[in-house]
Design a protein around this motif. Structure first.
Motif, PDB file in Angstrom:
ATOM      1  N   LEU A 181       1.346 -10.230   5.585  1.00 26.10           N
ATOM      2  CA  LEU A 181       2.161 -10.055   4.374  1.00 26.10           C
ATOM      3  C   LEU A 181       1.861  -8.737   3.667  1.00 26.10           C
ATOM      4  N   GLN A 182       2.088  -7.686   4.377  1.00 20.61           N
ATOM      5  CA  GLN A 182       1.745  -6.381   3.851  1.00 20.61           C
ATOM      6  C   GLN A 182       2.895  -5.401   4.067  1.00 20.61           C
ATOM      7  N   LEU A 183       3.157  -4.584   3.040  1.00 22.62           N
ATOM      8  CA  LEU A 183       4.183  -3.544   3.152  1.00 22.62           C
ATOM      9  C   LEU A 183       3.513  -2.197   2.917  1.00 22.62           C
ATOM     10  N   ASN A 184       3.577  -1.350   3.927  1.00 24.60           N
ATOM     11  CA  ASN A 184       3.015  -0.008   3.766  1.00 24.60           C
ATOM     12  C   ASN A 184       4.142   0.978   3.488  1.00 24.60           C
ATOM     13  N   ILE A 185       3.971   1.766   2.448  1.00 24.68           N
ATOM     14  CA  ILE A 185       4.973   2.785   2.125  1.00 24.68           C
ATOM     15  C   ILE A 185       4.316   4.141   2.308  1.00 24.68           C
ATOM     16  N   LEU A 186       4.768   4.870   3.305  1.00 19.50           N
ATOM     17  CA  LEU A 186       4.175   6.173   3.587  1.00 19.50           C
ATOM     18  C   LEU A 186       5.090   7.249   3.039  1.00 19.50           C
ATOM     19  N   GLN A 187       4.625   7.927   2.020  1.00 19.41           N
ATOM     20  CA  GLN A 187       5.432   8.996   1.445  1.00 19.41           C
ATOM     21  C   GLN A 187       5.148  10.283   2.186  1.00 19.41           C
ATOM     22  N   GLU A 188       6.211  10.989   2.486  1.00 21.51           N
ATOM     23  CA  GLU A 188       6.050  12.281   3.131  1.00 21.51           C
ATOM     24  C   GLU A 188       5.366  13.217   2.133  1.00 21.51           C
ATOM     25  N   ASN A 225       0.861  -1.195   0.000  1.00 20.33           N
ATOM     26  CA  ASN A 225       0.000   0.000   0.000  1.00 20.33           C
ATOM     27  C   ASN A 225       0.887   1.231   0.000  1.00 20.33           C
ATOM     28  N   VAL A 226       0.702   2.085  -0.977  1.00 24.62           N
ATOM     29  CA  VAL A 226       1.462   3.324  -1.012  1.00 24.62           C
ATOM     30  C   VAL A 226       0.524   4.465  -0.647  1.00 24.62           C
ATOM     31  N   GLU A 227       0.930   5.229   0.344  1.00 25.19           N
ATOM     32  CA  GLU A 227       0.117   6.373   0.766  1.00 25.19           C
ATOM     33  C   GLU A 227       0.948   7.623   0.655  1.00 25.19           C
ATOM     34  N   GLY A 228       0.392   8.658   0.083  1.00 25.63           N
ATOM     35  CA  GLY A 228       1.126   9.908  -0.051  1.00 25.63           C
ATOM     36  C   GLY A 228       0.523  10.715  -1.163  1.00 25.63           C
ATOM     37  N   GLU A 229       1.392  11.293  -2.015  1.00 22.83           N
ATOM     38  CA  GLU A 229       0.888  12.096  -3.114  1.00 22.83           C
ATOM     39  C   GLU A 229       0.048  11.235  -4.059  1.00 22.83           C
ATOM     40  N   LYS A 230       0.494   9.994  -4.248  1.00 24.94           N
ATOM     41  CA  LYS A 230      -0.313   9.042  -5.016  1.00 24.94           C
ATOM     42  C   LYS A 230      -0.704   7.935  -4.043  1.00 24.94           C
ATOM     43  N   ASN A 231      -1.961   7.536  -4.071  1.00 28.91           N
ATOM     44  CA  ASN A 231      -2.376   6.425  -3.223  1.00 28.91           C
ATOM     45  C   ASN A 231      -2.721   5.248  -4.107  1.00 28.91           C
ATOM     46  N   PHE A 232      -2.068   4.135  -3.863  1.00 31.68           N
ATOM     47  CA  PHE A 232      -2.436   2.946  -4.613  1.00 31.68           C
ATOM     48  C   PHE A 232      -1.961   1.698  -3.885  1.00 31.68           C
ATOM     49  N   SER A 233      -2.563   0.564  -4.292  1.00 26.78           N
ATOM     50  CA  SER A 233      -2.160  -0.727  -3.752  1.00 26.78           C
ATOM     51  C   SER A 233      -1.724  -1.603  -4.898  1.00 26.78           C
TER      52      SER A 233
END
Ligand SMILES: [Zn+2]
Length: 522
Positions: A149-156, A41-49
């Motif tokens: 089994l989840q990787l969260n990527i939090l973009q500043e 899961n990518v959260e930040g300027e773009k959000n997507f899984s």
């Protein structure tokens, strides 16, 4: 020759042996892995899984590094022969080798607890240790949860999201994509030789991700810098350009900076002359009397304190500006109180100051040293200037938190101060005019315009100078600085310098605008 022949067969045999061993080692490893799917899961300027294939062995989870790079929008270079892959993340270069626990980031070597894997789909990295390494270099936070089994990527989040450079028929267009609308008063552009600076007050920028070398049009390199209150984008150009060939247009979610390089002017050019003029008008001056409160500054042999002298000169200067120039004047302090260095420049930026004048008096262990100096921000060119700036910067010892100054106190500062010279030319001009006026009014020793790394001038996004009005350590100058008459003269000198600077600057703006040839789309 004979020696070589004898060694060679043995050597070949060794390689064969290693190869067989290696094959079994590899095969044995691959067979013991279970296949799974890692959710990202990518959260930040773009959000997507998204999902990545994952190999699991015990507590180790491996993902294909090339696919992970795609998720992170990192460019990759794969060397099939050497079985190495290079990831380009922001301005970092990350080298990963097949079946090897060592990762090279820039020139630093790191060892992961286990080696990478390798199969026909490429190199697989152990996700936990790999993202932990990335996290230290990259402004993203990685949270790996093996349970689900989840990787969260939090973009500043940064409100300056992307920069795009386009070549046009008549010049180069820089498109700065933003997440909010900035108003024109919070953006300033300046040119100094082959550099174009865009200061965005209230802007936040990921200085690692947006650093790039597009080499498009006249733009060679982009260096973003984050300051406390503003973001600065520095564009290195392939050749010097003229101030009047640069124009700014602000949209809802973008800032357009056009650099005209062709003499051909498109027909539909329209100029917003009034706005352009207003922006340049020097209608608000920030006076910054140094030190104050618990920080006395330099103390003279007869006990005169720098903080008292510079406050009085500052107040006198304010009166002159108000009475004769009818201009807005703000003071970082107008009483005997302590103000942190960073708050002084933040105050100036926050209030939209157009000039920043810091007033000080210095001291020297050699009592004979005396004179009036005006300083600009820049790497010191003599040990004496370096020592004076160090003394003035030592104020931070009185401050509660040093942390905000980061690396400014070490050699990085020099780099920063050079990149920060967006108002260098104007500051130099202002300093020269103050110094000339001081020579005329004060009949004191003229120490000239100099430069040094004053922290109080860093991050102030306007023409800025620091005036060292005299040496409080010199008995004669201490006596002078104690007298009201002399303080008034010092204020008059600074006033006259600013007045001359203002007149000249505004004349330049007038003539620039009258040429009506700014490159602007409507
Ligand atoms: Zn001082």
């Amino acid at each position: 020759m004979r020696l070589m022949n004898r060694i060679k067969p043995k050597f070949n045999f060794l390689i064969l042996f290693a190869g067989i061993y290696f094959f079994f080692f590899l095969a044995g490893n691959l067979f013991s892995f279970q296949n799974a799917t890692l959710k990202i899961n990518v959260e930040g300027e773009k959000n997507f899984s998204t999902h990545l294939d994952c190999k699991v062995e015990g507590r180790l989870y491996y993902v294909p590094v090339r696919k992970l790079a795609d998720v992170l929008e990192a460019r990759t270079y794969y060397n099939n022969l050497a079985k190495k892959i290079v990831l380009y993340l922001g301005n970092h270069k990350i080298k990963v080798t097949a079946l090897n626990p060592f990762i090279v980031i820039d020139s630093q070597v790191y060892q992961m607890p286990v080696a990478t894997l390798y199969d026909q789909s490429g190199i697989w990295v152990p996700v936990q240790s790999f993202v932990a390494l990335l996290g230290t270099y990259y402004s993203q936070e990685f949270q790996f949860n093996p349970k689900n089994l989840q990787l969260n990527i939090l973009q500043e989040m940064h409100n300056i999201a992307r920069i795009q450079v386009e070549e046009k028929v008549n010049g180069t267009l820089i498109r700065i994509m933003t997440l909010k609308k900035f108003n024109s008063s919070s953006i300033a552009t300046r040119i100094s030789q082959k550099w174009l600076y865009v200061d965005i007050y209230g802007g936040t920028v990921d200085s690692t991700r947006l650093r790039m070398s597009p080499k498009i049009g006249v733009v060679r390199r982009i260096i973003p810098l984050q300051f406390e209150e503003s973001a600065q984008l520095s564009f290195q150009l392939t050749r010097p350009i003229n101030k009047r060939d640069v124009s700014l247009q602000i949209g809802d979610r973008e800032i357009l900076v056009s650099i005209r390089t062709s003499k051909k002017i498109p027909k539909n050019i329209l100029l917003d002359l009034e706005n352009e003029k207003k922006k340049w008008k020097i209608d608000k001056i920030i006076i910054d009397p140094g030190h104050g409160g618990k920080d006395p500054g330099a103390i003279g042999p007869d006990g005169l304190k720098e903080k008292d002298v510079v406050l009085d000169i500052g107040l006198r200067l304010r009166k002159l500006f108000q009475k004769r120039m009818h201009i807005k004047v703000l003071m970082t302090r107008d009483t005997d109180r302590f103000v942190e260095l960073r708050e002084r420049s933040a105050f100036a930026n926050r209030n939209g100051g157009k000039l920043f004048i810091s007033i000080h008096a210095n001291s020297n262990p050699r009592r004979s040293v005396r004179g009036f100096t005006t300083y600009c921000l820049g790497p010191a060119r003599s040990d004496e200037d370096r020592a004076i700036a160090k003394e003035e910067n030592s104020v931070i010892k009185y401050e509660d938190s040093w942390a905000g100054y980061g690396d400014l106190t070490n050699e990085n500062f020099i780099l920063l101060s050079i990149a920060q010279n967006s108002f260098n030319q104007e500051s130099q001009n202002l300093a020269a005019m103050i110094q000339t006026a001081a020579r005329r009014h004060l009949h004191t020793h003229d120490r000239g315009v100099r430069q040094a790394g004053y922290l109080v001038l860093v991050g102030t996004t306007m023409p800025k100078v620091l005036v060292e009005t005299g040496f409080i350590s010199n008995r004669k100058e201490e006596r002078l600085l104690r007298s009201r008459k002399y303080r008034q003269k010092v204020a008059e000198a600074i006033y006259e310098g600013v007045k001359n600077f203002r007149e000249k600057e505004e004349k330049i703006v007038e003539s620039d605008n009258s040429m009506s040839n700014l490159f602007r789309k409507k």
